[in-house]
Write an enzyme that holds these catalytic residues in place. Structure first.
Site, PDB file in Angstrom:
ATOM      1  N   GLN A 168       0.801  -1.222   0.000  1.00 49.56           N
ATOM      2  CA  GLN A 168       0.000   0.000   0.000  1.00 49.56           C
ATOM      3  C   GLN A 168       0.838   1.278   0.000  1.00 49.56           C
ATOM      4  O   GLN A 168       0.472   2.271  -0.598  1.00 49.56           O
ATOM      5  CB  GLN A 168      -0.895  -0.027   1.240  1.00 49.56           C
ATOM      6  N   GLU A 210      -2.788   9.178  -1.168  1.00 51.13           N
ATOM      7  CA  GLU A 210      -1.940   9.886  -0.204  1.00 51.13           C
ATOM      8  C   GLU A 210      -0.873  10.737  -0.885  1.00 51.13           C
ATOM      9  O   GLU A 210       0.121  11.123  -0.273  1.00 51.13           O
ATOM     10  CB  GLU A 210      -1.326   8.884   0.781  1.00 51.13           C
ATOM     11  N   GLU A 290       5.406  -1.964   8.023  1.00 55.26           N
ATOM     12  CA  GLU A 290       4.104  -1.839   8.713  1.00 55.26           C
ATOM     13  C   GLU A 290       3.144  -2.926   8.226  1.00 55.26           C
ATOM     14  O   GLU A 290       3.075  -3.194   7.027  1.00 55.26           O
ATOM     15  CB  GLU A 290       3.564  -0.442   8.389  1.00 55.26           C
ATOM     16  N   HIS A 370      -1.572   9.958   9.609  1.00 49.14           N
ATOM     17  CA  HIS A 370      -2.792  10.445   8.940  1.00 49.14           C
ATOM     18  C   HIS A 370      -3.626   9.257   8.469  1.00 49.14           C
ATOM     19  O   HIS A 370      -3.286   8.106   8.724  1.00 49.14           O
ATOM     20  CB  HIS A 370      -2.370  11.294   7.734  1.00 49.14           C
ATOM     21  N   ARG A 371      -4.707   9.551   7.727  1.00 52.71           N
ATOM     22  CA  ARG A 371      -5.482   8.525   7.032  1.00 52.71           C
ATOM     23  C   ARG A 371      -5.481   8.847   5.537  1.00 52.71           C
ATOM     24  O   ARG A 371      -5.143   9.965   5.140  1.00 52.71           O
ATOM     25  CB  ARG A 371      -6.941   8.497   7.528  1.00 52.71           C
ATOM     26  N   SER A 372      -5.905   7.884   4.744  1.00 55.29           N
ATOM     27  CA  SER A 372      -5.925   8.147   3.296  1.00 55.29           C
ATOM     28  C   SER A 372      -6.972   9.210   2.941  1.00 55.29           C
ATOM     29  O   SER A 372      -6.753  10.017   2.043  1.00 55.29           O
ATOM     30  CB  SER A 372      -6.162   6.858   2.526  1.00 55.29           C
ATOM     31  N   LYS A 393       3.856  10.085   9.796  1.00 53.87           N
ATOM     32  CA  LYS A 393       3.563   9.572   8.458  1.00 53.87           C
ATOM     33  C   LYS A 393       2.354  10.348   7.958  1.00 53.87           C
ATOM     34  O   LYS A 393       1.223  10.092   8.357  1.00 53.87           O
ATOM     35  CB  LYS A 393       3.262   8.074   8.569  1.00 53.87           C
TER      36      LYS A 393
HETATM   37  P1  PGA Z   1      -5.885   4.143   5.591  1.00 53.25           P
HETATM   38  O1  PGA Z   1      -4.372   3.921   5.227  1.00 53.25           O
HETATM   39  O2  PGA Z   1      -6.034   5.519   6.101  1.00 53.25           O
HETATM   40  O3  PGA Z   1      -6.605   3.903   4.290  1.00 53.25           O
HETATM   41  O4  PGA Z   1      -6.208   3.108   6.635  1.00 53.25           O
HETATM   42  C1  PGA Z   1      -3.313   4.376   6.009  1.00 53.25           C
HETATM   43  C2  PGA Z   1      -2.491   3.249   6.542  1.00 53.25           C
HETATM   44  O5  PGA Z   1      -2.837   2.054   6.398  1.00 53.25           O
HETATM   45  O6  PGA Z   1      -1.487   3.498   7.179  1.00 53.25           O
HETATM   46 ZN    ZN Z   2      -1.115   1.138   7.593  1.00 52.13          ZN
END
Ligand code: PGA
Ligand code: ZN
Length: 419
Positions: A168, A210, A290, A370-372, A393
């Protein structure tokens, strides 16, 4: 004493074009605090509940009008008249009012937006920058006030970029010896160099959720090779000046009891996946890894620590979901050496701080994330400095909702010099 006079909320759009909640807390002295919540795409199984309307006629069911209503008609009236600097009391009232384990009644998004707005208003009352105000809530012994090392997600994959590569997030992490300003410049140079390389090869330079590029690549290895090349081109040394990180978000590459990565012709058992990570580490110096393993397989988490833990920080995001019970399990099983903290996975400022404290006492690296789906709210920048986090991050060094946080850190860096 500055008391809460009114709490109101509204539906706004986040960086993915879907609704998020924004809450304003108004005090009797006229001061206000405004906060909005982010939203994840690859949401962990153990996260607090983000309340959506499920009304398919609006925003594919992702509207947050119920959460807005909960803030205005259930939470707000219970907070009127309370001294705004009583963050613990206020968060506890909301937790009790919700009454569920995962905040599914009122919504973690409703509760967190109030919790953060309260903290922001209280910082104004205290005439302190937010990071200094929040610091009042942690045990500070032997902790420096500093800007955490940023980890920049410059190549997006998985659910964040149309399934172009499996992992990801591909992160670049400037050495912590660089100043924050230098780190930003390094991240920008790497990002620009990578864009040029992609363009020269006829690959897409469009970005994912992101802000990192989202080209259709052969496999994950190619992503790391391209980033290494961009680092080489700006005359930095991989493994000395700059390091690589991955968020495998392994829940999303796991189906039918096996892992699937484009790099291998056959699906992989956990031990084979760990061997693949080791291979990547020996080629690319992966200091940050991660969610390498699915959130249900504790034994393989413990195994990867034994195999890679002395070189690579093994970090739980979906595994722990900023949840104190999951953190305790991870500690008992020696499953991680680092933890992602996302306030919206737990739902109040005070609970997020408590998770940081336990993780730190156990010696874990702290990464504030953060979040996506983000808004321009920059609370997590202040929160990260207040917590003396090791890393932040916040995505690529590009796109408004990402740079809002990085730019706030620049401002805090200057404020720290004047303390
Ligand atoms: P998410 O991704 O905000 O879509 O959960 C961020 C991450 O997994 O670190
Ligand atoms: Zn993650």
């Amino acid at each position: 004493m500055s008391k809460i006079k009114q709490v109101f909320a509204r539906e706004i759009l986040n960086s993915k074009g879907f609704p998020s909640i924004e809450t304003t807390v108004v005090l009797n002295d006229g001061k206000t605090g405004v906060a909005s919540c982010p939203s994840g795409t690859s949401v962990g199984n153990y996260e607090a509940c983000e309340l959506h309307d499920n009304d398919k006629s609006r925003f594919e069911g992702k509207g947050v009008l119920k959460a807005v209503d909960n803030v205005q008609n259930l939470i707000g009236p219970n907070l009127v008249g309370i001294d705004v600097i009583k963050q613990q009391v206020i968060d506890k009232i909301m937790i009790d009012l919700d009454g569920t384990q995962n905040k599914s009644r009122l919504g973690a998004n409703a509760i967190l937006s109030v919790s953060i707005a309260v903290a922001k208003a209280a910082a104004k009352v205290s005439v302190l920058p937010l990071f200094l105000y929040l610091r009042e809530y942690i045990k500070k012994e032997n902790l420096n006030l500093k800007i955490p090392t940023p980890a920049f997600n410059i190549l997006n994959g998985g659910q964040h970029a149309g399934l172009n590569v499996d992992f990801q997030e591909f992160l670049v992490i400037p050495a912590s010896s660089f100043s924050y300003d230098e780190s930003l410049m390094i991240a920008n140079s790497t990002y620009v160099a990578l864009k040029k390389i992609l363009k020269d090869r006829g690959l897409s330079t469009l970005v994912g959720d992101e802000g990192g590029f989202g080209p259709a690549l052969e496999n994950n290895n190619e992503g790391l090779a391209l980033i290494s090349k961009s680092i080489e081109q700006i005359n930095l040394r991989l493994g000395f000046d700059i390091f690589l990180g991955l968020d495998a978000a392994a829940n999303n590459i796991y189906t039918d009891g096996k892992y699937h990565v484009k790099d291998k012709n056959t699906s992989l058992q956990a031990m084979e996946l760990i061997a693949f990570y080791q291979e990547l580490n020996s080629n690319y110096k992966i200091i940050y890894l991660e969610d390498p393993i699915v959130d249900s397989d504790w034994d393989s988490w413990s195994e990867i620590i034994l195999k890679m833990g002395n070189q690579t920080i093994i970090i739980g995001d979906d595994l722990i979901a900023t949840n104190p019970y999951r953190l305790q399990m991870a500690l008992d099983k020696k499953a991680v050496t680092g933890i992602i903290i996302k306030p919206n996975q737990i739902g109040t400022v005070i609970e997020a701080i408590a998770v940081v404290e336990v993780a730190r006492a156990a010696g874990l690296k702290i990464i504030i994330s953060h979040r996506s789906g983000e808004t321009n709210d920059d609370f997590i920048a202040d929160f990260a400095v207040a917590m003396s986090a090791d890393y932040v991050k916040f995505g690529a060094p590009a796109r408004g909702e990402r740079v809002a946080k990085y730019n706030r850190l620049s401002q805090i860096e200057k404020q720290l010099k004047n303390l």
